[in-house]
Design an enzyme around this catalytic site. Structure first.
Site, PDB file in Angstrom:
ATOM      1  N   CYS A  88      17.569 -39.500 -27.824  1.00 12.48           N
ATOM      2  CA  CYS A  88      17.940 -40.356 -26.710  1.00 12.48           C
ATOM      3  C   CYS A  88      17.841 -39.574 -25.392  1.00 12.48           C
ATOM      4  O   CYS A  88      16.760 -39.123 -25.027  1.00 12.48           O
ATOM      5  CB  CYS A  88      19.305 -40.986 -26.944  1.00 12.48           C
ATOM      6  SG  CYS A  88      19.648 -42.402 -25.855  1.00 12.48           S
ATOM      7  N   HIS A 193      18.067 -43.666 -31.944  1.00 10.37           N
ATOM      8  CA  HIS A 193      19.046 -42.788 -32.590  1.00 10.37           C
ATOM      9  C   HIS A 193      18.778 -42.741 -34.096  1.00 10.37           C
ATOM     10  O   HIS A 193      19.169 -43.661 -34.817  1.00 10.37           O
ATOM     11  CB  HIS A 193      20.465 -43.298 -32.349  1.00 10.37           C
ATOM     12  CG  HIS A 193      20.939 -43.136 -30.947  1.00 10.37           C
ATOM     13  ND1 HIS A 193      21.648 -42.030 -30.528  1.00 10.37           N
ATOM     14  CD2 HIS A 193      20.786 -43.927 -29.850  1.00 10.37           C
ATOM     15  CE1 HIS A 193      21.932 -42.152 -29.236  1.00 10.37           C
ATOM     16  NE2 HIS A 193      21.414 -43.291 -28.803  1.00 10.37           N
ATOM     17  N   GLU A 195      20.271 -41.027 -36.233  1.00  8.79           N
ATOM     18  CA  GLU A 195      21.559 -40.943 -36.935  1.00  8.79           C
ATOM     19  C   GLU A 195      22.213 -42.306 -37.100  1.00  8.79           C
ATOM     20  O   GLU A 195      23.146 -42.449 -37.897  1.00  8.79           O
ATOM     21  CB  GLU A 195      22.504 -39.978 -36.205  1.00  8.79           C
ATOM     22  CG  GLU A 195      23.142 -40.500 -34.933  1.00  8.79           C
ATOM     23  CD  GLU A 195      22.276 -40.420 -33.694  1.00  8.79           C
ATOM     24  OE1 GLU A 195      22.808 -40.611 -32.583  1.00  8.79           O
ATOM     25  OE2 GLU A 195      21.054 -40.158 -33.828  1.00  8.79           O
TER      26      GLU A 195
END
Length: 213
Positions: A88, A193, A195
């Site tokens: 990001c 993202h 994650e």
């Protein structure tokens, strides 16, 4: 031998650390994942992850406020060739500058700048938030498990615009093309993202950890 996640007061560190640790564990990688603001730990790391959320200028100031951290990144990543993943705003910081509430210098690793995204469809809201699919994916070691059409989780109002077409690896569509992945040499960055992108994101993280550029 460690995997370092850089702590500079910006970024979803807990989520990033958990996802990187899970990707390592699932792929049989026994290296510890260290969340650190210690430049020496970054210098010693085998793989380096720079998360980031918020405004470009705030993140750049936060990174610069950690004594010795930018020098450590330059030594480990640019001089030492360690694999680097920006997430990001961590990806955006690789650019030469960010145009967000002023003009702010980036790390200068990717030629280009970060500008607000401007969808052609006025019905599309800014920030771009939620799941979006990816366009064509090139042959790249960190992207070998990623496929065109995979859905990734985005939260952003700005995006990098690389000067060199070769540095733009993957785009997504949000009322027009938006950079989703950039990279060169031992650098790679994702606007989304990983994650937060469930199985597809974990596969990308595992491939990053296996990368030996």
């Amino acid at each position: 031998m460690t995997i370092a996640i850089v702590d500079y007061g910006s970024g979803n560190l807990r989520s990033a650390a958990k996802a990187v640790a899970r990707a390592a564990r699932d792929s049989g990688d026994a290296r510890p994942v260290v969340v650190t603001a210690n430049p020496d730990e970054v210098r010693r790391a085998d793989h380096i992850v720079l998360p980031g959320v918020g405004a470009f200028g705030d993140c750049r100031r936060g990174l610069g406020a950690v004594p010795g951290m930018i020098d450590a990144l330059e030594e480990a990543v640019r001089a030492g060739g360690r694999p680097f993943l920006g997430i990001c705003v961590g990806m955006q910081l690789m650019a030469e500058r960010g145009i967000e509430y002023g003009v702010h210098p980036g790390l200068g690793w990717i030629a280009g700048e970060v500008r607000v995204i401007t969808p052609a469809d006025p019905a599309l809201k800014i920030p771009h938030m939620g799941w979006n699919d990816l366009g064509p994916v090139p042959c790249h070691p960190v992207l070998r498990s990623v496929r065109q059409g995979d859905h990734m989780y985005f939260v952003h109002s700005y995006a990098i615009r690389p000067d060199r077409p070769a540095d733009l690896l993957v785009e997504t569509d949000y009322g027009g093309p938006v950079a989703a992945v950039v990279g060169r040499d031992n650098l790679i960055g994702t606007q989304f993202h990983p994650e937060k992108s469930q199985a597809a994101g974990l596969r990308l993280l595992a491939d990053f950890l296996a990368w030996r550029p």
